[in-house]
Design an enzyme around this catalytic site. Sequence first.
Site, mmCIF file in Angstrom:
data_model
loop_
_atom_site.group_PDB
_atom_site.id
_atom_site.type_symbol
_atom_site.label_atom_id
_atom_site.label_comp_id
_atom_site.label_asym_id
_atom_site.label_seq_id
_atom_site.Cartn_x
_atom_site.Cartn_y
_atom_site.Cartn_z
ATOM 1 N N GLN A 64 0.808 -1.219 0.000
ATOM 2 C CA GLN A 64 0.000 0.000 0.000
ATOM 3 C C GLN A 64 0.839 1.265 0.000
ATOM 4 O OE1 GLN A 64 -1.579 -1.071 4.055
ATOM 5 N NE2 GLN A 64 -1.496 1.154 4.356
ATOM 6 N N CYS A 70 -5.074 0.198 3.797
ATOM 7 C CA CYS A 70 -4.996 -1.201 4.213
ATOM 8 C C CYS A 70 -6.335 -1.915 4.085
ATOM 9 C CB CYS A 70 -4.465 -1.306 5.630
ATOM 10 S SG CYS A 70 -5.473 -0.455 6.865
ATOM 11 N N HIS A 365 -5.682 -0.958 11.657
ATOM 12 C CA HIS A 365 -5.068 -1.575 10.481
ATOM 13 C C HIS A 365 -5.831 -2.841 10.128
ATOM 14 C CE1 HIS A 365 -1.964 -2.249 7.547
ATOM 15 N NE2 HIS A 365 -1.580 -3.405 8.077
ATOM 16 N N ASN A 386 -0.066 -9.209 5.148
ATOM 17 C CA ASN A 386 -0.099 -7.768 5.331
ATOM 18 C C ASN A 386 -0.094 -7.089 3.962
ATOM 19 O OD1 ASN A 386 -0.025 -5.248 6.607
ATOM 20 N ND2 ASN A 386 1.556 -5.857 8.052
#
Length: 444
Positions: A64, A70, A365, A386
């Site tokens: 990102q 996110c 997040h 992630n």
Amino acid sequence: MTLAISKEDLASFHQAYQARPESKVLERTVTKNGVQAASFDWHSIADNDQHFSIDLATGEVADQKQSGRCWMFAALNTMRHDMQAKFNLPDDFELSQSYQFFWDKFEKANYFYENVLKTADLPTDDRRVAWLMATPQQDGGQWDMLVALIEKYGVVPQSAMPESYNSSRSNEINGVLNQKLRHDAVILRDLVAQGASEADLTATRKTMMQDIYRMLAYAFGEPVANFDFEYRDKDKQYHREANLSPQSFFSKYVGWNLDDYISVIHAPTKDKEYYQTYTIEMLGNVVGGRPVKHLNLPMNEFKQLAVDQLKAGESVWFGSDVSKESERKLGIMALGTYGYEDLFDTQLTMSKEDALDYGQSMMNHAMVLTGVDLVDDQPTKWKVENSWGTKVGEKGYFVMSDAWMDKYCYQVVVNKRFLSDQQAAAQAQAPVVLKPWDPMGTLA
């Protein structure tokens, strides 16, 4: 009661500090290396290895970059995982986050104007007005907000609308856009104070939205309306489909019924009963779109739903407080990763309830659960995809201990087919409306 710090107090504190034999050694260590390095517990590396009894194949980790997207990356990643399995897509295939980013900021501007008018009769020092003006729009969001965008605008592959400077580094456009929105808020509130008609307010808003569209098109490029989809699958076979719209692409290549996916939270605070749904006042992006709705469940049921979905071969969007007890480079999220209490010889531990109530922790997040390690059918650690690129963790994948999940995870998105009868009945309830600043309204 007031308590000023006296010279005698300072002398006492100094003497107590000097009397501790470890003070000078720790002072040198912490001043040289920093708090995290000085308190890092290397046992967390061995305790959180990258081996899982359930481990889904999910391809390469996306990045990102310098943006707060996110929640978009995580949601689009869960969809691309399914697409990769269905269509044998290459590991580096991605859906366009920039396309969603444009429409999110466009819709958030209109949503902001809507809330400005709803609160126009309140003074500027009213908490709701102050909350609106503090951050007219931002990069963050929640699952239901992405669903609202997809239902209206569809999705496109990244090849159809690639990244731009501003989608990857959003700080500059955010600053200008928020200045524009606050500027327009003054105009709208003044018009209301002057008794402007509904027609005049609507015309003014449309002119403002035209400006917003132009600003975003300059920053991100104008969103694609039709495109050709070309790719080579993992077997090197060439595929091409011409003249797709974002809606037809979603229908054919994703094909999810988004109504099947619901948000489950774990918020163990006194103001939120379990088996009750919640929404948040003035939280959303698309006016008239899907509202944010959370079902609050006990942690054991919260986790079991995630396990059930992983067992079925489907990854899980989740929201957490990634800033707490998390080692970014190694990709470890585990309690005790940093021994701050041992280092400073003080008490810091708070319950999850107190951390939420007192602002110490909240969701900030979103990531994706792609695996779990089950021992006697109980989770011990979780594999996390992630969206910070491949240079952190294990090529971008993190390990989350089950105890860390208990303390710092707040939201998962699961298919309704995994709900029990009791959970499904609870999810069908009308939601309780929470205040705009409630921690469950925090944007990932």
